[in-house]
Design a protein around this motif. Sequence first.
Motif, PDB file in Angstrom:
ATOM      1  N   GLY A  13      -4.209 -16.123   5.643  1.00 58.54           N
ATOM      2  CA  GLY A  13      -5.384 -15.110   5.871  1.00 58.54           C
ATOM      3  C   GLY A  13      -6.319 -16.069   5.019  1.00 58.54           C
ATOM      4  N   ARG A  14      -6.991 -14.522   4.680  1.00 59.79           N
ATOM      5  CA  ARG A  14      -8.259 -14.932   3.934  1.00 59.79           C
ATOM      6  C   ARG A  14      -8.474 -15.711   2.160  1.00 59.79           C
ATOM      7  N   ARG A  15      -8.629 -15.985   2.328  1.00 65.35           N
ATOM      8  CA  ARG A  15      -8.367 -16.245   0.728  1.00 65.35           C
ATOM      9  C   ARG A  15      -9.959 -16.595  -0.495  1.00 65.35           C
ATOM     10  N   MET A  16      -9.608 -15.745  -1.590  1.00 69.71           N
ATOM     11  CA  MET A  16     -10.248 -15.454  -2.592  1.00 69.71           C
ATOM     12  C   MET A  16     -10.616 -16.108  -3.454  1.00 69.71           C
ATOM     13  N   ALA A  17     -10.619 -17.364  -4.261  1.00 63.17           N
ATOM     14  CA  ALA A  17     -10.394 -17.606  -5.154  1.00 63.17           C
ATOM     15  C   ALA A  17     -12.001 -16.928  -6.685  1.00 63.17           C
ATOM     16  N   MET A  18     -10.721 -16.591  -7.335  1.00 59.22           N
ATOM     17  CA  MET A  18     -11.793 -15.970  -8.767  1.00 59.22           C
ATOM     18  C   MET A  18     -10.745 -16.870  -9.813  1.00 59.22           C
ATOM     19  N   PRO A  19     -11.707 -16.370 -11.197  1.00 60.41           N
ATOM     20  CA  PRO A  19     -11.148 -17.503 -12.238  1.00 60.41           C
ATOM     21  C   PRO A  19     -10.056 -17.090 -13.130  1.00 60.41           C
ATOM     22  N   GLY A  20      -9.352 -15.869 -12.414  1.00 58.74           N
ATOM     23  CA  GLY A  20      -8.126 -15.437 -13.333  1.00 58.74           C
ATOM     24  C   GLY A  20      -7.245 -15.936 -12.392  1.00 58.74           C
ATOM     25  N   PHE A  21      -7.375 -15.592 -10.943  1.00 59.53           N
ATOM     26  CA  PHE A  21      -6.247 -15.609  -9.719  1.00 59.53           C
ATOM     27  C   PHE A  21      -7.053 -15.531  -8.595  1.00 59.53           C
ATOM     28  N   VAL A  22      -6.386 -16.074  -7.576  1.00 64.56           N
ATOM     29  CA  VAL A  22      -6.255 -16.208  -6.772  1.00 64.56           C
ATOM     30  C   VAL A  22      -6.124 -14.864  -5.722  1.00 64.56           C
ATOM     31  N   LEU A  23      -7.197 -14.174  -4.865  1.00 64.38           N
ATOM     32  CA  LEU A  23      -6.626 -13.512  -3.997  1.00 64.38           C
ATOM     33  C   LEU A  23      -6.314 -13.562  -2.199  1.00 64.38           C
ATOM     34  N   LEU A  24      -5.045 -13.252  -2.630  1.00 65.82           N
ATOM     35  CA  LEU A  24      -5.092 -13.931  -0.391  1.00 65.82           C
ATOM     36  C   LEU A  24      -4.488 -12.101   0.268  1.00 65.82           C
ATOM     37  N   VAL A  25      -5.348 -12.326   1.600  1.00 66.64           N
ATOM     38  CA  VAL A  25      -5.122 -11.229   2.383  1.00 66.64           C
ATOM     39  C   VAL A  25      -4.654 -11.324   3.331  1.00 66.64           C
ATOM     40  N   HIS A  26      -3.729 -11.159   3.961  1.00 70.52           N
ATOM     41  CA  HIS A  26      -3.113 -11.719   5.235  1.00 70.52           C
ATOM     42  C   HIS A  26      -2.932 -10.271   6.252  1.00 70.52           C
ATOM     43  N   ASP A  27      -3.917  -9.509   7.732  1.00 68.86           N
ATOM     44  CA  ASP A  27      -2.834  -9.133   8.004  1.00 68.86           C
ATOM     45  C   ASP A  27      -1.949  -9.249   9.331  1.00 68.86           C
ATOM     46  N   ARG A  28      -1.351  -8.037   8.963  1.00 68.38           N
ATOM     47  CA  ARG A  28       0.370  -8.914   9.705  1.00 68.38           C
ATOM     48  C   ARG A  28       0.057  -7.991  11.200  1.00 68.38           C
ATOM     49  N   ASN A  29      -0.539  -6.963  11.818  1.00 71.33           N
ATOM     50  CA  ASN A  29      -0.523  -7.109  13.145  1.00 71.33           C
ATOM     51  C   ASN A  29       0.228  -6.551  13.360  1.00 71.33           C
ATOM     52  N   ASP A  30       1.303  -5.535  12.668  1.00 73.85           N
ATOM     53  CA  ASP A  30       2.711  -5.282  13.197  1.00 73.85           C
ATOM     54  C   ASP A  30       2.637  -3.921  13.306  1.00 73.85           C
ATOM     55  N   PHE A  96     -11.528  -8.657  -9.240  1.00 74.25           N
ATOM     56  CA  PHE A  96      -9.934  -8.218  -8.134  1.00 74.25           C
ATOM     57  C   PHE A  96     -11.490  -7.204  -7.385  1.00 74.25           C
ATOM     58  N   VAL A  97     -11.811  -6.090  -8.376  1.00 77.09           N
ATOM     59  CA  VAL A  97     -12.881  -5.352  -7.004  1.00 77.09           C
ATOM     60  C   VAL A  97     -13.684  -6.014  -6.345  1.00 77.09           C
ATOM     61  N   LYS A  98     -14.240  -7.331  -6.822  1.00 76.20           N
ATOM     62  CA  LYS A  98     -15.761  -7.869  -6.307  1.00 76.20           C
ATOM     63  C   LYS A  98     -14.392  -8.759  -5.035  1.00 76.20           C
ATOM     64  N   ALA A  99     -13.505  -8.923  -5.311  1.00 77.85           N
ATOM     65  CA  ALA A  99     -12.471  -9.995  -4.052  1.00 77.85           C
ATOM     66  C   ALA A  99     -12.240  -9.303  -3.264  1.00 77.85           C
ATOM     67  N   LEU A 100     -11.445  -7.952  -3.556  1.00 80.38           N
ATOM     68  CA  LEU A 100     -11.026  -6.767  -2.540  1.00 80.38           C
ATOM     69  C   LEU A 100     -12.995  -6.734  -1.555  1.00 80.38           C
ATOM     70  N   LYS A 101     -13.904  -6.900  -2.230  1.00 80.28           N
ATOM     71  CA  LYS A 101     -15.081  -5.810  -1.533  1.00 80.28           C
ATOM     72  C   LYS A 101     -15.933  -7.322  -0.220  1.00 80.28           C
ATOM     73  N   ARG A 102     -15.124  -8.127  -0.410  1.00 80.26           N
ATOM     74  CA  ARG A 102     -15.566  -9.400   0.187  1.00 80.26           C
ATOM     75  C   ARG A 102     -15.343  -9.979   0.482  1.00 80.26           C
ATOM     76  N   ILE A 103     -13.192  -9.668   0.751  1.00 80.01           N
ATOM     77  CA  ILE A 103     -12.553  -9.856   2.272  1.00 80.01           C
ATOM     78  C   ILE A 103     -12.696  -8.647   2.635  1.00 80.01           C
ATOM     79  N   ALA A 104     -13.232  -7.371   2.471  1.00 82.69           N
ATOM     80  CA  ALA A 104     -13.188  -6.888   3.300  1.00 82.69           C
ATOM     81  C   ALA A 104     -15.019  -6.875   4.341  1.00 82.69           C
ATOM     82  N   THR A 105     -15.287  -7.395   4.111  1.00 84.05           N
ATOM     83  CA  THR A 105     -16.643  -7.757   4.511  1.00 84.05           C
ATOM     84  C   THR A 105     -15.978  -9.092   6.092  1.00 84.05           C
TER      85      THR A 105
END
Length: 105
Positions: A13-30, A96-105
Motif C-alpha cells: 500500500g501507500r507509505r508515509m514516513a514521519m520522524p516518529g513512525f511510518v504509516l502504511l495504508v492498504h486498501d483491502r478491496n473486500d 499522524f494528522v499530516k500523514a493521514l491527510k497526505r495519504i488521503a490525497t
Amino acid sequence: MTKRADFLAANKGRRMAMPGFVLLVHDRNDGDCTRRLGITVTKKIGGAVVRNRMKRRFRALARELLPDMGKSGADHILIGRAGGIERDFAALRAEFVKALKRIAT
C-alpha cells in the motif's frame, strides 16, 4: 490486526514516513468498510517497557483520529521509529494528522 499475511499485504500500500513512525495504508478491496489498525515496534527501539509505551501511544492516537480521518475499508499500519518514544504526544498527533491527510490525497 494480528495475522502476518495482513501486515505483508499492507506493504504493497501507500507509505508515509514521519520522524516518529511510518504509516502504511492498504486498501483491502473486500467490500468491508471497517478501518483496521496494526502496530509494529521492533526490539531495536528498546526493551519491552519502551515498546509497550510506544504501542499505547499509537493506540491512543488511532482511537482519536482513525474514525474521522482514516480511510474506510483500509488497513492502517503504524511502525515505530527510534525517535518516536521521546517525541511529545502533541507532535506525534500532528504528524499522524499530516500523514493521514497526505495519504488521503
